[in-house]
Scaffold this motif. Sequence first.
Motif, PDB file in Angstrom:
ATOM      1  N   PRO A  95       0.680  -1.164  -0.323  1.00 52.57           N
ATOM      2  CA  PRO A  95      -0.239  -0.466   0.119  1.00 52.57           C
ATOM      3  C   PRO A  95       0.913   1.649   0.169  1.00 52.57           C
ATOM      4  CG  PRO A  95      -0.982  -1.620   1.542  1.00 52.57           C
ATOM      5  CD  PRO A  95       0.520  -2.093   0.912  1.00 52.57           C
ATOM      6  N   GLY A  96       0.696   2.152  -0.888  1.00 54.16           N
ATOM      7  CA  GLY A  96       1.455   3.387  -0.853  1.00 54.16           C
ATOM      8  C   GLY A  96       2.917   3.269  -2.217  1.00 54.16           C
ATOM      9  N   GLY A  97       3.059   2.245  -1.845  1.00 54.18           N
ATOM     10  CA  GLY A  97       4.036   2.036  -2.410  1.00 54.18           C
ATOM     11  C   GLY A  97       4.375   2.706  -4.150  1.00 54.18           C
ATOM     12  N   HIS A  98       5.459   3.136  -4.600  1.00 53.09           N
ATOM     13  CA  HIS A  98       5.316   3.473  -5.833  1.00 53.09           C
ATOM     14  C   HIS A  98       5.529   2.822  -7.378  1.00 53.09           C
ATOM     15  CE1 HIS A  98       9.728   2.263  -6.414  1.00 53.09           C
ATOM     16  NE2 HIS A  98      10.426   2.324  -5.598  1.00 53.09           N
ATOM     17  N   ALA A  99       5.717   1.210  -6.255  1.00 53.39           N
ATOM     18  CA  ALA A  99       5.716   0.227  -7.332  1.00 53.39           C
ATOM     19  C   ALA A  99       4.771  -0.551  -8.013  1.00 53.39           C
ATOM     20  CB  ALA A  99       7.188  -0.161  -7.992  1.00 53.39           C
ATOM     21  N   ASP A 100       3.249  -0.204  -6.745  1.00 51.29           N
ATOM     22  CA  ASP A 100       2.661  -1.173  -6.177  1.00 51.29           C
ATOM     23  C   ASP A 100       2.221  -1.368  -7.885  1.00 51.29           C
ATOM     24  OD1 ASP A 100       1.445  -3.223  -4.289  1.00 51.29           O
ATOM     25  OD2 ASP A 100      -0.002  -1.303  -4.373  1.00 51.29           O
ATOM     26  N   LEU A 101       1.398  -2.840  -7.759  1.00 50.59           N
ATOM     27  CA  LEU A 101       0.841  -3.513  -8.959  1.00 50.59           C
ATOM     28  C   LEU A 101       0.142  -4.423  -8.816  1.00 50.59           C
ATOM     29  CD1 LEU A 101       3.918  -5.396 -10.726  1.00 50.59           C
ATOM     30  CD2 LEU A 101       3.331  -2.458 -11.318  1.00 50.59           C
ATOM     31  N   SER A 102      -0.859  -3.250  -9.850  1.00 49.07           N
ATOM     32  CA  SER A 102      -2.867  -4.513  -9.440  1.00 49.07           C
ATOM     33  C   SER A 102      -2.466  -5.947  -9.707  1.00 49.07           C
ATOM     34  CB  SER A 102      -3.368  -3.500 -10.698  1.00 49.07           C
ATOM     35  OG  SER A 102      -3.007  -4.162 -11.957  1.00 49.07           O
ATOM     36  N   ALA A 103      -3.088  -5.824  -9.769  1.00 49.84           N
ATOM     37  CA  ALA A 103      -2.740  -8.346  -9.988  1.00 49.84           C
ATOM     38  C   ALA A 103      -2.314  -8.216 -11.873  1.00 49.84           C
ATOM     39  CB  ALA A 103      -4.287  -8.786  -9.567  1.00 49.84           C
ATOM     40  N   GLY A 104      -3.311  -7.666 -12.420  1.00 51.01           N
ATOM     41  CA  GLY A 104      -3.505  -8.007 -14.433  1.00 51.01           C
ATOM     42  C   GLY A 104      -1.939  -7.168 -14.911  1.00 51.01           C
ATOM     43  N   ARG A 105      -1.366  -6.264 -13.702  1.00 49.36           N
ATOM     44  CA  ARG A 105      -0.569  -5.467 -14.690  1.00 49.36           C
ATOM     45  C   ARG A 105       0.579  -6.669 -13.415  1.00 49.36           C
ATOM     46  NH1 ARG A 105       1.491  -3.274 -18.374  1.00 49.36           N
ATOM     47  NH2 ARG A 105       2.886  -2.569 -17.280  1.00 49.36           N
ATOM     48  N   LEU A 106       0.570  -7.061 -12.379  1.00 47.66           N
ATOM     49  CA  LEU A 106       0.959  -8.726 -11.777  1.00 47.66           C
ATOM     50  C   LEU A 106       1.790  -9.634 -12.666  1.00 47.66           C
ATOM     51  CD1 LEU A 106       3.216  -9.928  -9.414  1.00 47.66           C
ATOM     52  CD2 LEU A 106       1.184 -10.363  -8.777  1.00 47.66           C
ATOM     53  N   ALA A 107       0.632  -9.647 -13.402  1.00 43.43           N
ATOM     54  CA  ALA A 107       0.695 -10.663 -13.870  1.00 43.43           C
ATOM     55  C   ALA A 107       1.092 -10.476 -15.690  1.00 43.43           C
ATOM     56  CB  ALA A 107      -1.274 -11.907 -13.933  1.00 43.43           C
ATOM     57  N   ALA A 108       1.173  -9.796 -15.914  1.00 38.64           N
ATOM     58  CA  ALA A 108       1.841  -9.104 -17.310  1.00 38.64           C
ATOM     59  C   ALA A 108       2.912  -9.466 -17.244  1.00 38.64           C
ATOM     60  CB  ALA A 108       1.107  -8.118 -17.479  1.00 38.64           C
ATOM     61  N   GLY A 146       1.656  -8.516   2.294  1.00 40.54           N
ATOM     62  CA  GLY A 146       0.720  -9.145   2.661  1.00 40.54           C
ATOM     63  C   GLY A 146       0.844 -10.573   3.807  1.00 40.54           C
ATOM     64  N   SER A 147      -0.663 -10.900   4.379  1.00 44.61           N
ATOM     65  CA  SER A 147      -0.285 -11.716   4.984  1.00 44.61           C
ATOM     66  C   SER A 147      -1.278 -12.402   5.388  1.00 44.61           C
ATOM     67  CB  SER A 147       0.454 -10.889   6.544  1.00 44.61           C
ATOM     68  OG  SER A 147      -1.083 -10.023   6.835  1.00 44.61           O
ATOM     69  N   ASP A 148      -1.377 -12.636   4.233  1.00 40.58           N
ATOM     70  CA  ASP A 148      -2.178 -13.805   4.196  1.00 40.58           C
ATOM     71  C   ASP A 148      -2.697 -14.862   3.289  1.00 40.58           C
ATOM     72  OD1 ASP A 148      -5.122 -15.526   3.557  1.00 40.58           O
ATOM     73  OD2 ASP A 148      -6.637 -13.603   3.165  1.00 40.58           O
ATOM     74  N   PRO A 149      -1.890 -16.101   4.591  1.00 44.73           N
ATOM     75  CA  PRO A 149      -1.342 -17.499   3.105  1.00 44.73           C
ATOM     76  C   PRO A 149      -2.150 -17.994   2.111  1.00 44.73           C
ATOM     77  CG  PRO A 149      -0.826 -17.929   5.365  1.00 44.73           C
ATOM     78  CD  PRO A 149      -2.267 -16.266   5.002  1.00 44.73           C
ATOM     79  N   SER A 150      -3.110 -17.938   2.313  1.00 40.88           N
ATOM     80  CA  SER A 150      -4.299 -18.408   1.021  1.00 40.88           C
ATOM     81  C   SER A 150      -4.189 -17.474  -0.005  1.00 40.88           C
ATOM     82  CB  SER A 150      -5.677 -19.115   0.719  1.00 40.88           C
ATOM     83  OG  SER A 150      -5.892 -19.424   2.210  1.00 40.88           O
ATOM     84  N   ALA A 151      -4.351 -16.116   0.447  1.00 40.13           N
ATOM     85  CA  ALA A 151      -4.459 -15.238  -0.429  1.00 40.13           C
ATOM     86  C   ALA A 151      -2.747 -15.552  -1.973  1.00 40.13           C
ATOM     87  CB  ALA A 151      -5.099 -13.314  -0.532  1.00 40.13           C
ATOM     88  N   LEU A 152      -2.502 -14.989  -1.195  1.00 41.24           N
ATOM     89  CA  LEU A 152      -0.722 -14.795  -1.469  1.00 41.24           C
ATOM     90  C   LEU A 152      -0.463 -16.272  -2.314  1.00 41.24           C
ATOM     91  CD1 LEU A 152       1.242 -13.236   1.426  1.00 41.24           C
ATOM     92  CD2 LEU A 152       0.749 -12.194  -0.100  1.00 41.24           C
ATOM     93  N   ALA A 153      -1.286 -17.439  -2.121  1.00 43.57           N
ATOM     94  CA  ALA A 153      -0.726 -18.604  -3.150  1.00 43.57           C
ATOM     95  C   ALA A 153      -1.984 -18.905  -3.404  1.00 43.57           C
ATOM     96  CB  ALA A 153      -1.166 -19.657  -1.775  1.00 43.57           C
ATOM     97  N   ARG A 154      -2.633 -18.105  -4.087  1.00 50.12           N
ATOM     98  CA  ARG A 154      -3.638 -18.308  -5.287  1.00 50.12           C
ATOM     99  C   ARG A 154      -2.509 -16.819  -6.083  1.00 50.12           C
ATOM    100  NH1 ARG A 154      -7.942 -18.071  -1.124  1.00 50.12           N
ATOM    101  NH2 ARG A 154      -8.048 -15.708  -1.608  1.00 50.12           N
ATOM    102  N   THR A 155      -2.557 -15.656  -5.812  1.00 48.83           N
ATOM    103  CA  THR A 155      -2.199 -14.569  -6.592  1.00 48.83           C
ATOM    104  C   THR A 155      -0.552 -15.178  -7.226  1.00 48.83           C
ATOM    105  OG1 THR A 155      -2.779 -13.259  -5.313  1.00 48.83           O
ATOM    106  CG2 THR A 155      -1.180 -12.614  -6.102  1.00 48.83           C
ATOM    107  N   ALA A 156       0.434 -15.784  -6.950  1.00 47.00           N
ATOM    108  CA  ALA A 156       0.838 -17.261  -6.916  1.00 47.00           C
ATOM    109  C   ALA A 156       1.272 -17.989  -7.921  1.00 47.00           C
ATOM    110  CB  ALA A 156       2.082 -17.023  -5.920  1.00 47.00           C
ATOM    111  N   THR A 157       0.370 -18.105  -8.175  1.00 36.77           N
ATOM    112  CA  THR A 157       0.143 -19.613  -9.024  1.00 36.77           C
ATOM    113  C   THR A 157      -0.687 -19.178 -10.068  1.00 36.77           C
ATOM    114  OG1 THR A 157      -0.981 -21.158  -6.917  1.00 36.77           O
ATOM    115  CG2 THR A 157      -1.682 -21.552  -8.486  1.00 36.77           C
TER     116      THR A 157
END
Length: 222
Positions: free
Chosen positions: A32-45, A64-75
């Motif tokens: 949050p507030g990071g100069h290079a923070d990406l949306s999920a779409g930009r992260l995937a791209a 982030g600290s939600d393991p399930s959410a992080l795992a879903r995103t990484a996958t």
Amino acid sequence: MLVKVCGATTAEEVRAVAGAGADLVGLWHGVPGGHADLSAGRLAALAAEARTTGRLRSVLVTFGSDPSALARTATAVGTDWIQLHGYQPPAVVRALRAELPGRTRVVKVLHVRDGACPEAGLIGAYERAGTDLFLLDAVTTDGRVGSTGHTLDDRTVTALADRTTRSFLLAGGLRHANRDRFGATLAHPGFLGIDVDSAVRGDAGLLDGARTADLVHAWKAS
């Protein structure tokens, strides 16, 4: 020796740092507030762009600290590593490792402020939880973490590294001209490489291929 360049926000930056010889590219998501923070779409791209270079591995850098959410995103996006920046407890690492068995590497940042690391007493717990490697980074006196430009002391780095059984990356104000300040770190058996951000940015604030190449050459020199 690995060089990780952190904070890419465009495909051009990803290609530039790959061409300059970097090994890993950090992609921010959930900062949050990071100069290079990406949306999920930009992260995937950008993770996909990293794969097309044939050399770059992508690193999901997050508070982030939600393991399930992080795992879903990484996958979903196919990042190779997850870097837990911030003060997530070992339980988050354990749950994340259970969600991603044997696939994505989990990196836990150890923060150093005024020569002391608040997570030092938890290093063993992080290792037992499934941390693959650590990243040592400086925290400012007012508590800011990540991309601060502050540099750690060589002896502080090696003293902390001696407390781990995992490899580590070094971050914090690293430039092409200050490699010689880290002789003990470079010689440490656990040293795996470096993580840089502001030192390789051009005048427009974007990651710059020429500056990255200078830094890669300086730090990978024998």
